[in-house]
Design a protein around this motif. Structure first.
Motif, mmCIF file in Angstrom:
data_model
loop_
_atom_site.group_PDB
_atom_site.id
_atom_site.type_symbol
_atom_site.label_atom_id
_atom_site.label_comp_id
_atom_site.label_asym_id
_atom_site.label_seq_id
_atom_site.Cartn_x
_atom_site.Cartn_y
_atom_site.Cartn_z
ATOM 1 N N GLU A 190 44.174 26.710 2.503
ATOM 2 C CA GLU A 190 43.340 25.634 1.956
ATOM 3 C C GLU A 190 42.937 24.672 3.065
ATOM 4 N N ALA A 191 43.861 24.361 3.961
ATOM 5 C CA ALA A 191 43.551 23.468 5.081
ATOM 6 C C ALA A 191 42.467 24.088 5.969
ATOM 7 N N LEU A 192 42.530 25.405 6.208
ATOM 8 C CA LEU A 192 41.493 26.078 6.987
ATOM 9 C C LEU A 192 40.148 26.002 6.278
ATOM 10 N N GLY A 193 40.158 26.193 4.974
ATOM 11 C CA GLY A 193 38.931 26.120 4.190
ATOM 12 C C GLY A 193 38.338 24.723 4.178
ATOM 13 N N ARG A 194 39.184 23.728 4.018
ATOM 14 C CA ARG A 194 38.699 22.341 4.018
ATOM 15 C C ARG A 194 38.174 21.950 5.406
ATOM 16 N N ALA A 195 38.783 22.476 6.447
ATOM 17 C CA ALA A 195 38.282 22.219 7.802
ATOM 18 C C ALA A 195 36.892 22.821 7.967
ATOM 19 N N ALA A 196 36.673 24.007 7.393
ATOM 20 C CA ALA A 196 35.342 24.627 7.449
ATOM 21 C C ALA A 196 34.328 23.778 6.690
ATOM 22 N N HIS A 241 23.715 32.714 7.169
ATOM 23 C CA HIS A 241 24.069 33.020 8.557
ATOM 24 C C HIS A 241 23.666 31.877 9.485
ATOM 25 N N ALA A 242 22.513 31.283 9.226
ATOM 26 C CA ALA A 242 22.065 30.146 10.046
ATOM 27 C C ALA A 242 23.009 28.958 9.858
ATOM 28 N N LEU A 243 23.438 28.724 8.622
ATOM 29 C CA LEU A 243 24.389 27.630 8.353
ATOM 30 C C LEU A 243 25.708 27.895 9.064
ATOM 31 N N GLU A 244 26.150 29.134 9.055
ATOM 32 C CA GLU A 244 27.387 29.491 9.749
ATOM 33 C C GLU A 244 27.255 29.232 11.240
ATOM 34 N N ASP A 245 26.116 29.563 11.800
ATOM 35 C CA ASP A 245 25.883 29.302 13.226
ATOM 36 C C ASP A 245 25.935 27.797 13.536
ATOM 37 N N MET A 246 25.483 26.967 12.588
ATOM 38 C CA MET A 246 25.488 25.499 12.787
ATOM 39 C C MET A 246 26.892 24.925 12.804
ATOM 40 N N THR A 247 27.843 25.616 12.184
ATOM 41 C CA THR A 247 29.195 25.065 12.063
ATOM 42 C C THR A 247 30.130 25.529 13.174
ATOM 43 N N GLU A 248 29.684 26.433 14.022
ATOM 44 C CA GLU A 248 30.563 26.943 15.079
ATOM 45 C C GLU A 248 30.584 26.022 16.266
#
Length: 134
Positions: free
Chosen positions: A15-21, A127-134
């Motif tokens: 859950e902590a990993l998910g909330r961090a994402a 996929h674009a949103l995922e790229d924005m979060t890395e």
């Protein structure tokens, strides 16, 4: 997250990993998440699997339950809350199978996919949103 080999990650840790994402989402997306409930469970329940036409609980790593923001209307008041659920055991199983990425990356991938459903995004937009979060 560094793990000692053979030590399983707990529901709370996932859950902590998910909330961090979720926290890494661009501000404009975070602001529109509203009251989405975020939960982590070991597996999807049998009713959920059956409603999706699935038999193997290891096939489902995450699930968005609700209506995308693009589909909402006033008539939907009084419905169940919008919810994102992650399923720990299938995620860990997929992580072990892939073997070439961090658990944090895989959890973020699943979270962003489910968030994408909340916003009614296409796969390319996810996929674009995922790229924005890395």
């Amino acid at each position: 997250m560094t793990r000692i080999f053979g030590t399983p990650i707990t529901l709370a840790e996932m859950e902590a990993l998910g909330r961090a994402a979720l926290a890494r989402l661009p501000a404009a997306f975070r602001a529109q998440m509203g009251d989405v409930v975020f939960q982590v469970q070991d597996f999807a329940d049998s009713e959920t699997l059956q409603s999706l036409g699935m038999e193997n609980p290891f096939q489902l790593t995450g699930l968005y339950e609700g209506h995308a923001l693009t589909e909402r209307s006033i008539e939907m008041s009084g419905t169940l809350p919008t919810r994102i659920r992650l399923f720990r055991r299938p995620i860990l199983d997929e992580w072990a199978e892939r073997g070439n990425e961090t658990l944090e990356h895989l959890v973020a991938h699943v979270v962003i996919h489910e968030v994408g459903h909340h916003f009614g995004l296409s796969d390319a937009d996810m996929h674009a949103l995922e790229d924005m979060t890395e």
